[in-house]
Motif scaffolding. Structure first.
Motif, mmCIF file in Angstrom:
data_model
loop_
_atom_site.group_PDB
_atom_site.id
_atom_site.type_symbol
_atom_site.label_atom_id
_atom_site.label_comp_id
_atom_site.label_asym_id
_atom_site.label_seq_id
_atom_site.Cartn_x
_atom_site.Cartn_y
_atom_site.Cartn_z
ATOM 1 N N THR A 204 38.317 -36.608 82.413
ATOM 2 C CA THR A 204 38.327 -38.059 82.237
ATOM 3 C C THR A 204 38.180 -38.733 83.597
ATOM 4 N N ALA A 205 38.038 -40.055 83.558
ATOM 5 C CA ALA A 205 37.931 -40.818 84.805
ATOM 6 C C ALA A 205 39.213 -40.759 85.630
ATOM 7 N N ALA A 206 40.306 -40.340 85.005
ATOM 8 C CA ALA A 206 41.575 -40.209 85.731
ATOM 9 C C ALA A 206 41.933 -38.744 85.972
ATOM 10 N N GLY A 207 40.944 -37.869 85.859
ATOM 11 C CA GLY A 207 41.192 -36.453 86.060
ATOM 12 C C GLY A 207 41.340 -35.713 84.740
ATOM 13 N N LEU A 208 41.706 -34.447 84.854
ATOM 14 C CA LEU A 208 41.838 -33.604 83.669
ATOM 15 C C LEU A 208 43.042 -34.005 82.825
ATOM 16 N N ILE A 209 42.881 -33.909 81.509
ATOM 17 C CA ILE A 209 44.017 -34.005 80.592
ATOM 18 C C ILE A 209 43.900 -32.875 79.573
ATOM 19 N N ALA A 210 45.035 -32.475 79.022
ATOM 20 C CA ALA A 210 45.076 -31.486 77.935
ATOM 21 C C ALA A 210 45.868 -32.106 76.788
ATOM 22 N N VAL A 211 45.336 -31.965 75.575
ATOM 23 C CA VAL A 211 45.917 -32.608 74.396
ATOM 24 C C VAL A 211 46.214 -31.564 73.326
ATOM 25 N N ALA A 212 47.453 -31.560 72.817
ATOM 26 C CA ALA A 212 47.835 -30.733 71.674
ATOM 27 C C ALA A 212 48.359 -31.659 70.584
ATOM 28 N N HIS A 213 47.874 -31.454 69.365
ATOM 29 C CA HIS A 213 48.098 -32.415 68.276
ATOM 30 C C HIS A 213 48.614 -31.696 67.038
ATOM 31 N N ASN A 214 49.618 -32.280 66.415
ATOM 32 C CA ASN A 214 50.081 -31.859 65.092
ATOM 33 C C ASN A 214 49.943 -33.045 64.156
ATOM 34 N N GLY A 215 49.241 -32.861 63.044
ATOM 35 C CA GLY A 215 49.062 -33.940 62.087
ATOM 36 C C GLY A 215 47.612 -34.053 61.670
ATOM 37 N N GLU A 216 47.300 -35.089 60.951
ATOM 38 C CA GLU A 216 45.932 -35.354 60.518
ATOM 39 C C GLU A 216 45.765 -36.867 60.408
ATOM 40 N N LEU A 217 44.709 -37.378 61.009
ATOM 41 C CA LEU A 217 44.498 -38.823 61.016
ATOM 42 C C LEU A 217 43.990 -39.292 59.658
ATOM 43 N N VAL A 218 44.786 -40.130 59.011
ATOM 44 C CA VAL A 218 44.351 -40.750 57.772
ATOM 45 C C VAL A 218 43.190 -41.704 58.091
ATOM 46 N N ASN A 219 42.164 -41.671 57.286
ATOM 47 C CA ASN A 219 40.989 -42.533 57.505
ATOM 48 C C ASN A 219 40.339 -42.277 58.866
ATOM 49 N N ALA A 220 40.311 -40.997 59.277
ATOM 50 C CA ALA A 220 39.758 -40.649 60.595
ATOM 51 C C ALA A 220 38.277 -40.959 60.700
ATOM 52 N N HIS A 221 37.585 -41.011 59.569
ATOM 53 C CA HIS A 221 36.136 -41.219 59.628
ATOM 54 C C HIS A 221 35.782 -42.534 60.313
ATOM 55 N N ARG A 222 36.655 -43.537 60.178
ATOM 56 C CA ARG A 222 36.359 -44.821 60.829
ATOM 57 C C ARG A 222 36.407 -44.681 62.347
ATOM 58 N N SER A 223 37.464 -44.010 62.847
ATOM 59 C CA SER A 223 37.581 -43.810 64.300
ATOM 60 C C SER A 223 36.461 -42.912 64.818
ATOM 61 N N ARG A 224 36.111 -41.884 64.041
ATOM 62 C CA ARG A 224 35.047 -40.976 64.469
ATOM 63 C C ARG A 224 33.715 -41.723 64.568
ATOM 64 N N ASP A 225 33.427 -42.546 63.574
ATOM 65 C CA ASP A 225 32.182 -43.300 63.582
ATOM 66 C C ASP A 225 32.136 -44.259 64.775
ATOM 67 N N LYS A 226 33.257 -44.886 65.078
ATOM 68 C CA LYS A 226 33.319 -45.829 66.202
ATOM 69 C C LYS A 226 33.063 -45.119 67.525
ATOM 70 N N ILE A 227 33.659 -43.940 67.708
ATOM 71 C CA ILE A 227 33.459 -43.170 68.938
ATOM 72 C C ILE A 227 31.999 -42.740 69.071
ATOM 73 N N LEU A 228 31.426 -42.236 67.996
ATOM 74 C CA LEU A 228 30.042 -41.769 68.047
ATOM 75 C C LEU A 228 29.086 -42.922 68.343
ATOM 76 N N ARG A 229 29.339 -44.095 67.749
ATOM 77 C CA ARG A 229 28.474 -45.251 67.984
ATOM 78 C C ARG A 229 28.619 -45.798 69.410
ATOM 79 N N SER A 230 29.716 -45.451 70.086
ATOM 80 C CA SER A 230 29.896 -45.899 71.471
ATOM 81 C C SER A 230 29.147 -45.000 72.457
ATOM 82 N N GLY A 231 28.544 -43.912 71.930
ATOM 83 C CA GLY A 231 27.782 -43.018 72.788
ATOM 84 C C GLY A 231 28.520 -41.775 73.219
ATOM 85 N N VAL A 232 29.734 -41.584 72.730
ATOM 86 C CA VAL A 232 30.518 -40.397 73.062
ATOM 87 C C VAL A 232 30.227 -39.315 72.034
#
Length: 478
Positions: A103-131
């Motif tokens: 990242t712009a602030a250096g390396l990060i590591a992420v560990a996640h437990n759970g599942e994002l409800v309605n994740a498709h909206r966030s995924r679509d937003k990220i993809l449309r931003s060019g990521v």
């Protein structure tokens, strides 16, 4: 489910202290939360240096060797993860957590437990931003949202912005953008953040690890390190419980200690009630009470709600054993084992597909025939989800209500068609499973058992029971 872990060395720790072997032991204690893969990521505390990464498919004991653990020997902090997949490609190595991102602030590591409800909206937003995304997992998506927020904040602050390991503002912004369901540990080069969603759906607890050995300052009362984990059963010997991460809380863990730095506006508490019923290890603590005691109380209430005249009470090992003891104590019917569990077969529920679940069940139990012959038996299990386990056995009392609705918050139950109680009533279930009768604990009985000894104010207690009554904490986009 999934098991997540973070450990940070204290400034009082000796230079020779290695947290890698401890981290492997902690992940082993969390093995029941995920068996598909495991990973550890370590930082040596130097900005712009690399993270050491050890990952692999399979059980903890198969992923880590003395050589791979040795690569983490200079780590001052580590994050770890055991995977039970609900979203994402099952076998791809790039789905194995923790995720590491530049990242712009250096390396990060992420560990996640759970599942994002309605994740498709966030995924679509990220993809449309060019990521771009390399996987379809919610966990990578969260990492990319954090990374994007870091970049936006640095741009706003100008070229002279001093980059450090402090990304608390960016994490707070990320938490505000994603509602449910997540517990996270996020590591920068010199600290770890522990985060829980505003409903408190997935568990996360913090401890201080003490040592009897003399430390740098000569004070044996100073903690050697700090730990955050999905369950307290992962805490090593000598750990003092610090706190559960509150719903919507952001906590920073560094070499100087544990600090709560941000709290979201509270939402109605929706801690997953099936942590008590099945998921958690019996010696773990939630809401100020041990899981074993709640399960035993479920068994006692079940005996009151659904009495039956039998010769012995027995259990489907192992997660139903505490409820069985409670049923036996309340009913005054003696407990006798009738099933032998093969300890080398894992939990059938968390196998990645139904065929593997059914195969696991056929290898899982043997019958202690001398304890069965000419006996009237009430057999206690913690739950019936798909009915795979029960087809192998036989007169049933279930220490939880019937599961009738899918879970969209981190448990691999995506369709009502998978749930036996969603399609059949108790008599039909009994016939389907070859039992003389089937009776469930009521939802009121389960809630009574969970709340009886909780060490929290009444207003701080609340549980997600959506899989039992279809009432979800937030609206779901189907």
């Amino acid at each position: 489910m999934c098991g997540i872990l973070g450990i940070v060395l204290s400034e009082n720790a000796q230079d020779s202290t290695s947290i890698a072997p401890m981290a492997v032991d902690c992940l082993t204690a969390l093995q029941h939360r995920g068996t598909e893969s495991s990973g550890l990521v370590g930082t040596n505390g130097c900005f712009n240096d690399h993270f050491e990464i050890v990952k692999g498919h399979g059980l903890v004991r198969d992923v880590y060797s003395n050589e791979s653990i040795g690569a983490l020997k200079d780590s001052i902090a580590v994050v770890g993860h055991n995977r039970y997949s609900t979203a994402g490609m099952k076998n791809a190595i790039n789905c194995v957590q923790p995720f590491v991102l530049y990242t712009a602030a250096g390396l990060i590591a992420v560990a996640h437990n759970g599942e994002l409800v309605n994740a498709h909206r966030s995924r679509d937003k990220i993809l449309r931003s060019g990521v771009g995304l390399s996987t379809d997992t919610d966990s990578e998506l969260i990492g990319q949202i954090i990374s994007k927020t870091i970049a936006q904040n640095i741009k706003c602050r100008g070229e002279n912005y001093e980059i450090s390991g402090d990304i608390s503002k960016e994490l707070a912004a990320t938490m505000s953008a994603i509602e449910l369901s997540y517990s996270l540990v996020v590591m920068t080069y010199d600290r770890i953040y522990a985060i829980r969603d505003p409903y408190g759906n997935r568990p996360l607890s913090i401890g201080q690890i003490f040592s009897t050995k003399k430390q740098k300052n000569g004070n044996v009362n100073s903690p050697l390190s700090f730990i955050v984990a999905s369950e307290t059963c992962a805490f090593p010997a000598g750990t003092k419980f610090h706190s559960e991460v509150e719903a919507g809380e952001l906590i920073e863990i560094s070499k100087t200690g544990v600090k709560s730095i941000w709290q979201m506006v509270p939402k109605p508490k929706a801690f997953c009630i099936f942590e008590y019923v099945y998921f958690a290890r019996a010696d773990s603590m939630f809401e100020g009470q041990q899981v074993h005691g709640v399960r035993e109380e479920c068994g006692k209430i079940l005996a009151i709600e659904s009495p039956i005249e039998v010769d012995i009470v027995s259990t489907v090992p192992d997660s139903a054993t505490a409820a069985t003891l409670g049923y036996s104590l309340q009913s005054k019917v003696p407990y006798e084992p009738v099933l032998y569990r093969n300890v080398y077969v894992g939990r059938s529920f968390i196998q990645p597909n139904n065929e593997m679940r059914q195969t696991a069940v056929t290898r899982k139990f043997g019958v202690l025939k001398d304890n069965v012959v000419d006996k009237r038996i009430v057999l206690i299990d913690d739950s019936i989800v798909r009915g795979n386990t029960m087809r192998i056995i036989v007169h049933l009392r279930i220490a939880s209500p019937p599961l009738r609705y899918p879970c969209y918050m981190g448990i691999n139950i995506a369709s009502k068609n998978e749930l036996i109680a969603s399609n059949l009533d108790e008599n039909e279930i009994a016939e389907s499973l070859g039992a003389d009768s089937v009776k469930y604990l009521t939802l009121e009985g389960l809630e009574k058992a969970v709340q009886k000894n909780a060490k929290l104010p009444t207003e701080s207690i609340g549980h997600c029971v959506a899989c039992l009554n279809g009432k979800y904490p937030i609206s779901i986009d189907f």
